[in-house]
Design an enzyme around this catalytic site. Sequence first.
Site, mmCIF file in Angstrom:
data_model
loop_
_atom_site.group_PDB
_atom_site.id
_atom_site.type_symbol
_atom_site.label_atom_id
_atom_site.label_comp_id
_atom_site.label_asym_id
_atom_site.label_seq_id
_atom_site.Cartn_x
_atom_site.Cartn_y
_atom_site.Cartn_z
ATOM 1 N N ASP A 236 3.355 43.507 59.928
ATOM 2 C CA ASP A 236 2.446 43.267 58.800
ATOM 3 C C ASP A 236 2.596 41.834 58.302
ATOM 4 O O ASP A 236 3.501 41.125 58.735
ATOM 5 C CB ASP A 236 2.723 44.273 57.671
ATOM 6 C CG ASP A 236 1.447 44.693 56.954
ATOM 7 O OD1 ASP A 236 0.672 43.799 56.528
ATOM 8 O OD2 ASP A 236 1.209 45.898 56.829
ATOM 9 N N ASP B 169 -2.223 52.306 54.352
ATOM 10 C CA ASP B 169 -2.011 51.095 55.146
ATOM 11 C C ASP B 169 -0.592 51.119 55.692
ATOM 12 O O ASP B 169 0.376 50.853 54.978
ATOM 13 C CB ASP B 169 -2.241 49.858 54.288
ATOM 14 C CG ASP B 169 -2.405 48.599 55.125
ATOM 15 O OD1 ASP B 169 -2.344 48.685 56.369
ATOM 16 O OD2 ASP B 169 -2.617 47.532 54.528
ATOM 17 N N ALA B 170 -0.468 51.496 56.948
ATOM 18 C CA ALA B 170 0.853 51.700 57.550
ATOM 19 C C ALA B 170 1.010 50.907 58.845
ATOM 20 O O ALA B 170 2.122 50.605 59.254
ATOM 21 C CB ALA B 170 1.071 53.189 57.824
ATOM 22 N N LYS B 171 -0.101 50.591 59.477
ATOM 23 C CA LYS B 171 -0.121 49.769 60.706
ATOM 24 C C LYS B 171 0.851 50.296 61.747
ATOM 25 O O LYS B 171 1.553 49.530 62.398
ATOM 26 C CB LYS B 171 0.142 48.293 60.377
ATOM 27 C CG LYS B 171 -0.867 47.678 59.411
ATOM 28 C CD LYS B 171 -0.741 46.181 59.259
ATOM 29 C CE LYS B 171 -1.788 45.556 58.361
ATOM 30 N NZ LYS B 171 -1.667 45.901 56.934
ATOM 31 N N ARG B 172 0.866 51.596 61.926
ATOM 32 C CA ARG B 172 1.762 52.217 62.884
ATOM 33 C C ARG B 172 1.321 51.923 64.306
ATOM 34 O O ARG B 172 0.136 51.672 64.566
ATOM 35 C CB ARG B 172 1.782 53.739 62.674
ATOM 36 C CG ARG B 172 2.172 54.203 61.276
ATOM 37 C CD ARG B 172 3.494 53.655 60.830
ATOM 38 N NE ARG B 172 4.002 54.366 59.651
ATOM 39 C CZ ARG B 172 4.760 53.807 58.721
ATOM 40 N NH1 ARG B 172 5.084 52.524 58.776
ATOM 41 N NH2 ARG B 172 5.219 54.529 57.711
#
Lengths: 273, 273
Positions: A99, B94-97
């Site tokens: 991020d 919003d974790a963007k895994r």
Amino acid sequence: MSTFIQTLDHAWQTTNSLLCVGLDPEPSKFPAAYANRSDAIFDFCKKIVDATAPYASSFKPQIAYFAAHRAEEQLEQLIAHIHLKHPGLPVILDAKRGDIGSTAEQYAREAFDRYRADAVTVNPYMGFDSIEPYLEHEGKGVIVLCRTSNPGGSDLQFLETGGRPLYQTVARLAAEKWNANGQLGLVVGATFPKEIEVVRGIVGDMPLLIPGIGAQGGDVEATVKAGRTAAGRGMLINSSRAILYAGKGDDWAEAAAQAAKDTRDRINAFRHA
Amino acid sequence: MSTFIQTLDHAWQTTNSLLCVGLDPEPSKFPAAYANRSDAIFDFCKKIVDATAPYASSFKPQIAYFAAHRAEEQLEQLIAHIHLKHPGLPVILDAKRGDIGSTAEQYAREAFDRYRADAVTVNPYMGFDSIEPYLEHEGKGVIVLCRTSNPGGSDLQFLETGGRPLYQTVARLAAEKWNANGQLGLVVGATFPKEIEVVRGIVGDMPLLIPGIGAQGGDVEATVKAGRTAAGRGMLINSSRAILYAGKGDDWAEAAAQAAKDTRDRINAFRHA
């Protein structure tokens, strides 16, 4: 205090093992005695850790398996247990975060301050400023995804970028630009031994975290020969499911220990061969 | 039950807003009255949500800010509050895994079963099988990183891949191969309006989550003109810090509401212009 890289190198030598035991707890696969126990995840993992520690040089809890079960406190307890009972064996938090800088700072706090991990896995898609905040935690390890062991890994990682596949560009960025303080490692899947060899050629003695043996089917001999350093070290070879769920009966912890021992020995057979 | 895409499109129309309020709680920036309150993160975010809801069409909690403070339960409570008090406004976690399939299943359970998010952000570096498990949650939204708003975003995303930069290859994969059930969106940063326009040309009416206005400095007019669909919608334009910390005094919630209203209005000025 030792850095992650120093601790890891010391562990490789004193344990005579390159095995990293992956902790991916799935309560549906636990022995029946764990049904309805609120501390099942912690206790199962703790017993796996204690049983396999004689044959391992590191542990890698995968945070998704804890988060899906609201088990963050059990993850904290587990890592504290490893530090207390098995000092010298580093803990890699497998989180694959990625991020922008201000958010990466928060993830770094999560991994290093809250969970007290020695290293964390991160995703390179957002570039260097998404990795830099982890490096500000002095001595901690940061292991960047390079070539992953899953089939879809090729979708992006094998795209040609300036005459070489993307994963090699990531390896070069990591080795030549991003590793100012010597904190980096790379993830390279055991399902692609030839690519491990290429990455090893790019990154020198940088530690490689290698998932994909065991349940995912990677070949141990080819993996070890491709990834070893001149000293026969340099790899965290991870096995999770094949160790955790090696046995179904009352002797499941012994079965896990035996699977860990066998894996260590299979690896060691090729470290100097 | 409506899908995420349907809920979102309905919210865009009924609220007449494209604003997504980002919830990135930093206790060190909270009003003084929150010092030493154990529910500070929940209560601050709840008041932000209630104050800004009249001007927003969605909310986006960023999970790192909760995880760094051991505030997972407060995140659960916050999302439950949004669903209860502001039904029809979708929540994007919003974790963007990004991880292999078996682990992605766990992250999908975390996002959709535990937190009850309507959509989640994910990272494409590990390819389609790292995204597929989220799509098995019927009707849920999956928003894939494409062109991110941070400076380092160019490190990988701007590499040439078969005659086009990597982020455009990701946009094409998302539009042409990965979106069988119409659940996908893309993240494209407001710091690069020309690239938003290119992505919009590739993906048709697919929703674009656009961070980077506000604190990160993206230009609202250029962003809206680049990203709007023919109907003047199609964008979740996110602002976090510029709204959350708009005021320092006792009227901080009113200041946040005013900042949200102003942002909505600045966006709307260019939706059909």
